[in-house]
Design a protein around this motif. Sequence first.
Motif, PDB file in Angstrom:
ATOM      1  N   GLU A   1       0.808  -1.225   0.000  1.00 60.83           N
ATOM      2  CA  GLU A   1       0.000   0.000   0.000  1.00 60.83           C
ATOM      3  C   GLU A   1       0.838   1.272   0.000  1.00 60.83           C
ATOM      4  O   GLU A   1       0.419   2.282  -0.537  1.00 60.83           O
ATOM      5  N   GLN A   2       2.030   1.243   0.617  1.00 61.80           N
ATOM      6  CA  GLN A   2       2.840   2.456   0.728  1.00 61.80           C
ATOM      7  C   GLN A   2       3.809   2.652  -0.430  1.00 61.80           C
ATOM      8  O   GLN A   2       4.559   3.618  -0.448  1.00 61.80           O
ATOM      9  N   SER A   3       3.805   1.777  -1.402  1.00 61.53           N
ATOM     10  CA  SER A   3       4.689   1.916  -2.555  1.00 61.53           C
ATOM     11  C   SER A   3       4.408   3.245  -3.261  1.00 61.53           C
ATOM     12  O   SER A   3       3.248   3.625  -3.420  1.00 61.53           O
ATOM     13  N   PRO A   4       5.450   3.932  -3.715  1.00 64.10           N
ATOM     14  CA  PRO A   4       5.216   5.176  -4.468  1.00 64.10           C
ATOM     15  C   PRO A   4       4.690   4.915  -5.879  1.00 64.10           C
ATOM     16  O   PRO A   4       4.247   5.815  -6.563  1.00 64.10           O
ATOM     17  N   ASP A   5       4.768   3.661  -6.314  1.00 62.91           N
ATOM     18  CA  ASP A   5       4.292   3.275  -7.639  1.00 62.91           C
ATOM     19  C   ASP A   5       2.986   2.504  -7.515  1.00 62.91           C
ATOM     20  O   ASP A   5       2.697   1.908  -6.484  1.00 62.91           O
ATOM     21  N   GLY A   6       2.239   2.486  -8.615  1.00 63.87           N
ATOM     22  CA  GLY A   6       1.038   1.660  -8.656  1.00 63.87           C
ATOM     23  C   GLY A   6       1.435   0.193  -8.746  1.00 63.87           C
ATOM     24  O   GLY A   6       2.361  -0.159  -9.474  1.00 63.87           O
ATOM     25  N   ILE A   7       0.759  -0.645  -8.003  1.00 66.33           N
ATOM     26  CA  ILE A   7       0.984  -2.085  -8.070  1.00 66.33           C
ATOM     27  C   ILE A   7      -0.361  -2.735  -8.362  1.00 66.33           C
ATOM     28  O   ILE A   7      -1.348  -2.466  -7.675  1.00 66.33           O
ATOM     29  N   VAL A   8      -0.373  -3.563  -9.407  1.00 67.57           N
ATOM     30  CA  VAL A   8      -1.591  -4.288  -9.753  1.00 67.57           C
ATOM     31  C   VAL A   8      -1.268  -5.765  -9.906  1.00 67.57           C
ATOM     32  O   VAL A   8      -0.184  -6.137 -10.333  1.00 67.57           O
ATOM     33  N   VAL A   9      -2.221  -6.583  -9.526  1.00 68.84           N
ATOM     34  CA  VAL A   9      -2.123  -8.027  -9.707  1.00 68.84           C
ATOM     35  C   VAL A   9      -3.310  -8.411 -10.577  1.00 68.84           C
ATOM     36  O   VAL A   9      -4.458  -8.102 -10.248  1.00 68.84           O
ATOM     37  N   LEU A  10      -3.004  -9.046 -11.716  1.00 69.76           N
ATOM     38  CA  LEU A  10      -4.034  -9.367 -12.699  1.00 69.76           C
ATOM     39  C   LEU A  10      -4.216 -10.867 -12.850  1.00 69.76           C
ATOM     40  O   LEU A  10      -3.265 -11.631 -12.680  1.00 69.76           O
ATOM     41  N   ASP A  11      -5.407 -11.227 -13.252  1.00 68.77           N
ATOM     42  CA  ASP A  11      -5.653 -12.587 -13.700  1.00 68.77           C
ATOM     43  C   ASP A  11      -5.093 -12.653 -15.118  1.00 68.77           C
ATOM     44  O   ASP A  11      -5.530 -11.901 -15.996  1.00 68.77           O
ATOM     45  N   PRO A  12      -4.104 -13.520 -15.384  1.00 71.74           N
ATOM     46  CA  PRO A  12      -3.479 -13.525 -16.712  1.00 71.74           C
ATOM     47  C   PRO A  12      -4.410 -13.951 -17.848  1.00 71.74           C
ATOM     48  O   PRO A  12      -4.162 -13.624 -18.999  1.00 71.74           O
ATOM     49  N   THR A  13      -5.487 -14.633 -17.546  1.00 70.06           N
ATOM     50  CA  THR A  13      -6.386 -15.063 -18.619  1.00 70.06           C
ATOM     51  C   THR A  13      -7.408 -13.992 -18.992  1.00 70.06           C
ATOM     52  O   THR A  13      -7.777 -13.861 -20.156  1.00 70.06           O
ATOM     53  N   THR A  14      -7.847 -13.185 -18.031  1.00 68.56           N
ATOM     54  CA  THR A  14      -8.872 -12.179 -18.313  1.00 68.56           C
ATOM     55  C   THR A  14      -8.329 -10.747 -18.338  1.00 68.56           C
ATOM     56  O   THR A  14      -9.027  -9.838 -18.780  1.00 68.56           O
ATOM     57  N   ALA A  15      -7.101 -10.543 -17.815  1.00 71.72           N
ATOM     58  CA  ALA A  15      -6.486  -9.209 -17.677  1.00 71.72           C
ATOM     59  C   ALA A  15      -7.311  -8.309 -16.756  1.00 71.72           C
ATOM     60  O   ALA A  15      -7.233  -7.086 -16.827  1.00 71.72           O
ATOM     61  N   ARG A  16      -8.108  -8.909 -15.874  1.00 71.21           N
ATOM     62  CA  ARG A  16      -8.874  -8.144 -14.880  1.00 71.21           C
ATOM     63  C   ARG A  16      -8.064  -8.045 -13.595  1.00 71.21           C
ATOM     64  O   ARG A  16      -7.242  -8.906 -13.301  1.00 71.21           O
ATOM     65  N   PHE A  17      -8.319  -6.995 -12.842  1.00 78.67           N
ATOM     66  CA  PHE A  17      -7.574  -6.751 -11.611  1.00 78.67           C
ATOM     67  C   PHE A  17      -8.047  -7.667 -10.492  1.00 78.67           C
ATOM     68  O   PHE A  17      -9.236  -7.723 -10.184  1.00 78.67           O
ATOM     69  N   LEU A  18      -7.104  -8.371  -9.882  1.00 79.54           N
ATOM     70  CA  LEU A  18      -7.398  -9.185  -8.711  1.00 79.54           C
ATOM     71  C   LEU A  18      -7.137  -8.380  -7.446  1.00 79.54           C
ATOM     72  O   LEU A  18      -7.842  -8.505  -6.456  1.00 79.54           O
ATOM     73  N   GLU A  19      -6.098  -7.550  -7.516  1.00 77.83           N
ATOM     74  CA  GLU A  19      -5.712  -6.732  -6.372  1.00 77.83           C
ATOM     75  C   GLU A  19      -4.916  -5.546  -6.890  1.00 77.83           C
ATOM     76  O   GLU A  19      -4.276  -5.621  -7.934  1.00 77.83           O
ATOM     77  N   PHE A  20      -4.946  -4.443  -6.151  1.00 80.15           N
ATOM     78  CA  PHE A  20      -4.191  -3.254  -6.547  1.00 80.15           C
ATOM     79  C   PHE A  20      -4.063  -2.334  -5.346  1.00 80.15           C
ATOM     80  O   PHE A  20      -4.871  -2.382  -4.425  1.00 80.15           O
TER      81      PHE A  20
END
Length: 175
Positions: free
Chosen positions: A34-53
Amino acid sequence: GGGKLVVFMRDITERKRAAEALSETSARYRVLFEQSPDGIVVLDPTTARFLEFNDVAHRQLGYSREEFAQLSIADLDVVETPEETRAHIARVISDGRSDFETRQRTKQGEIRNIHVTAQVIPVPGRNVYHCVWRDVTERRRAESRLSEEQKRLSTILATVGAVVVILAAVGAKSP
């Protein structure tokens, strides 16, 4: 029977300590995420939808957490088509990692330059597509301004150089 009780108590105590340590580790990683200065996203590789961010990911593009959770990469990326995005994810899956720059559209319609470091990470039960997004829009604008200034100065110096040569030639002909 007393020996069994002591072993049972020790086993419960060790499990409790392990659970507390796991909880502390999980909390520590959550803070780093959460404190990262950059955006972090975790995607489902098959749908390219966000699992977490993290919050930076949705805020840098002008979305609320709820709005962002409904999106996929295809909703944001202005460089790749959904098919190209899927092919790109497939390449990262086979290569393991990729660093690239793309352009994403904010909720307000502004185009932002985003440097992406993407990798596939195995988590229990599946692989996920993990990306770190760094907004480099201002850096790209500054580089563009610097390049334009350098071109302008080169033109001025070339013109001044020509004037000096002409004046020198004219001066050399004078008696």
